[in-house]
Write a protein that holds these residues in place. Structure first.
Motif, mmCIF file in Angstrom:
data_model
loop_
_atom_site.group_PDB
_atom_site.id
_atom_site.type_symbol
_atom_site.label_atom_id
_atom_site.label_comp_id
_atom_site.label_asym_id
_atom_site.label_seq_id
_atom_site.Cartn_x
_atom_site.Cartn_y
_atom_site.Cartn_z
ATOM 1 N N THR A 83 -7.119 19.656 3.811
ATOM 2 C CA THR A 83 -6.747 20.795 2.822
ATOM 3 C C THR A 83 -5.927 21.880 3.794
ATOM 4 N N LEU A 106 -14.751 19.500 -2.308
ATOM 5 C CA LEU A 106 -14.173 19.377 -3.355
ATOM 6 C C LEU A 106 -13.300 20.498 -3.977
ATOM 7 N N ALA A 107 -13.963 21.501 -3.911
ATOM 8 C CA ALA A 107 -13.013 22.612 -4.394
ATOM 9 C C ALA A 107 -11.867 23.169 -3.650
ATOM 10 N N ILE A 109 -9.862 20.712 -2.171
ATOM 11 C CA ILE A 109 -9.041 19.616 -2.649
ATOM 12 C C ILE A 109 -8.304 20.220 -3.739
ATOM 13 N N LYS A 110 -9.103 20.637 -4.735
ATOM 14 C CA LYS A 110 -8.497 21.003 -6.092
ATOM 15 C C LYS A 110 -7.409 22.162 -5.924
ATOM 16 N N GLU A 111 -8.059 23.227 -5.091
ATOM 17 C CA GLU A 111 -7.281 24.298 -4.549
ATOM 18 C C GLU A 111 -5.712 23.919 -4.239
ATOM 19 N N GLY A 113 -4.109 21.396 -4.976
ATOM 20 C CA GLY A 113 -3.587 20.522 -5.907
ATOM 21 C C GLY A 113 -3.913 18.971 -5.766
ATOM 22 N N ILE A 115 -6.467 15.498 -6.570
ATOM 23 C CA ILE A 115 -7.440 14.893 -7.362
ATOM 24 C C ILE A 115 -8.753 14.536 -7.143
ATOM 25 N N THR A 116 -9.721 14.619 -7.735
ATOM 26 C CA THR A 116 -10.911 14.351 -7.223
ATOM 27 C C THR A 116 -11.695 13.384 -8.062
ATOM 28 N N TRP A 138 -16.235 20.199 -9.533
ATOM 29 C CA TRP A 138 -14.982 20.059 -8.946
ATOM 30 C C TRP A 138 -14.536 18.608 -9.303
ATOM 31 N N VAL A 139 -15.070 17.736 -9.843
ATOM 32 C CA VAL A 139 -14.747 16.437 -9.970
ATOM 33 C C VAL A 139 -13.834 16.183 -11.363
ATOM 34 N N ASP A 140 -12.657 15.702 -11.182
ATOM 35 C CA ASP A 140 -11.732 15.518 -12.472
ATOM 36 C C ASP A 140 -12.386 14.083 -13.238
#
Length: 162
Positions: A83, A106-107, A109-111, A113, A115-116, A138-140
């Protein structure tokens, strides 16, 4: 698929054999990561034992493992490095394993952009890591191993929106 696959597992004392085993199952080159190895698409990269893995300038960087006792946090260390130092597409997948390694990153990774994905706990030999990832919020997607492979292929082949 046009992506680099990086496998980061918990190996404090035992050497991995994945770089010898996986070539039987893929046509992609499989490499044990060494210092300053260039990150290339269509390759599978494996973390060596007793190391934390970082990324800088499109290369892997290895450092001595920062948590030599207890459960290592090598996955969290690697995801946080991504990240901070990677500007490409990110897909973080948390699968079977002890403890909650990876969930804390994971937060980020999401911030960034990314995918988790977490493995469905009921399909994991050891569900601690996917359960911790899911609990982070934070899991998609929560998928079986087969569905994870299909989802990565779908994402890799998705045409960018104009």
């Amino acid at each position: 698929m046009g992506v680099a696959i990086v496998i980061v597992n918990h190996l404090r004392t035992v050497a991995t054999l994945l770089h010898e085993i996986l070539p039987r199952y893929t046509q992609m080159p499989v490499e044990l990561i060494s210092e300053r190895l260039l990150i290339e698409p269509n390759h599978v990269f494996i973390i060596p034992e007793k190391r934390d893995l970082h990324v800088l300038d499109d290369e892997f960087r290895l450092k001595p493992i920062s948590k030599p006792r207890g459960w290592p946090d090598v996955i969290t260390v690697f995801l946080r490095s991504l990240t901070e130092h990677w500007d490409g597409k990110l897909i973080a997948v948390i699968v079977s394993g002890y403890d909650g390694d990876g969930a804390a990153a994971l937060a980020g990774i999401k911030e960034a952009g990314g995918i988790t994905i977490a493995q469905k706990p009921e399909t994991a030999l050891q569900p601690d890591m996917p359960e911790s990832a899911i609990a982070s919020g934070w899991v998609d997607s929560i998928l079986s191993p087969e569905e994870i492979a299909q989802e990565i292929m779908r994402i890799a082949h998705a045409v960018p929106k104009a």
